[in-house]
Design a protein around this motif. Structure first.
Motif, short mmCIF file in Angstrom:
data_model
loop_
_atom_site.label_atom_id
_atom_site.label_comp_id
_atom_site.label_asym_id
_atom_site.label_seq_id
_atom_site.Cartn_x
_atom_site.Cartn_y
_atom_site.Cartn_z
N HIS A 162 61.47 115.96 71.15
CA HIS A 162 61.90 117.17 71.86
C HIS A 162 62.32 118.29 70.91
O HIS A 162 62.54 119.42 71.37
N LEU A 163 62.42 118.02 69.63
CA LEU A 163 62.79 119.05 68.65
C LEU A 163 61.52 119.72 68.12
O LEU A 163 60.61 119.04 67.66
N ASP A 164 61.47 121.05 68.16
CA ASP A 164 60.25 121.71 67.70
C ASP A 164 60.20 121.83 66.18
O ASP A 164 59.13 122.05 65.61
N VAL A 165 61.35 121.69 65.50
CA VAL A 165 61.39 121.68 64.04
C VAL A 165 62.18 120.45 63.60
O VAL A 165 63.25 120.55 63.01
N VAL A 166 61.65 119.29 63.93
CA VAL A 166 62.35 118.06 63.56
C VAL A 166 62.25 117.84 62.05
O VAL A 166 61.19 118.03 61.45
N HIS A 167 63.37 117.50 61.43
CA HIS A 167 63.37 117.13 60.01
C HIS A 167 63.05 115.64 59.93
O HIS A 167 63.93 114.79 59.86
#
Length: 234
Positions: A162-167
């Motif tokens: 769900h994170l668009d910039v997942v680390h």
């Protein structure tokens, strides 16, 4: 069995950094096969290729590339995740697990210098890890190759979907409880002869510092000979 190397590559680039990264891995980093995921430059030879559609942001494209490698049956179950601007400057017996220290400290560093999607993704990934029982997670967002287990990375990508910039390195590294040794990041941002030494085991560059900087000249001198992952034609 030696681990394969997986390297996401963006579309449309001649990518001289990748050429010299491959030379450095061939010389200094024990590995099985090399998998180029995304775009394969015309000069690249002797590498495996997993094509992907690169229609999202650079963060979404690299996440898609990592997922494609993890889901590919022929990629080794444990592999080294690298970028096309990561250089191994000294011989290694094996790739160690390295981290950058607590994410909160890395956040402080970026808050003083920049904002935007990358910092937001760092904060959101840290918050997600805290929800999952890791209140003070480590940052694995270093510019060095990272040992990865396919099943563990797929689990991390699913959790962070769900994170668009997942680390993704940090999410995976903490969920897998990799631990490791802390080092400073090795990215050299400037043309001037600072930020690195000839004794460094790992280096990374920006396009400009590679093309026109002191560090780029050092890397090109070190790996002046054509490597096994280049075609005989230029």
């Amino acid at each position: 069995m030696e681990m394969d190397i997986v390297v996401p590559v963006r579309e449309g680039a001649v990518n001289e950094q990748l050429r010299y990264a491959l030379r450095s891995w061939a010389a200094h980093l024990p590995h099985g096969r090399v998998w180029v995921v995304g775009h394969r430059p015309a000069w690249a030879d002797g590498v495996q290729h997993i094509p992907t559609r690169q229609t999202g942001t650079k963060y979404q494209n690299t996440t898609l590339a990592v997922r494609a490698a993890c889901e590919h049956p022929d990629v080794s179950d444990r592999f080294l995740l690298a970028n096309d601007d990561m250089f191994v400057m000294k011989p290694l017996a094996e790739m160690p697990v390295l981290h950058r220290g607590p994410v909160r400290q890395v956040e402080t560093y970026y808050e003083a210098r920049a904002s935007g999607a990358y910092l937001r993704g760092m904060r959101e990934t840290r918050a997600l890890l805290a929800e999952l029982g890791h209140p003070d997670p480590l940052s694995y967002e270093l510019h060095v190759p990272m040992p990865v287990d396919k099943a563990g990375m797929l689990r991390a990508l699913d959790i962070g979907r769900h994170l668009d910039v997942v680390h993704k390195r940090s999410l995976y590294g903490n969920l897998a409880e990799l631990g490791g040794r802390e080092i400073r990041d090795v990215k050299v941002l400037h043309r001037a002869p600072r930020g690195y030494s000839a004794q460094d085991v790992f280096l990374s560059t920006m396009p400009d510092s590679f093309t026109a900087g002191h560090v780029g000249a050092h890397i090109r001198r070190t790996f002046a000979e054509r490597g096994p992952y280049e075609s005989r034609r230029r």
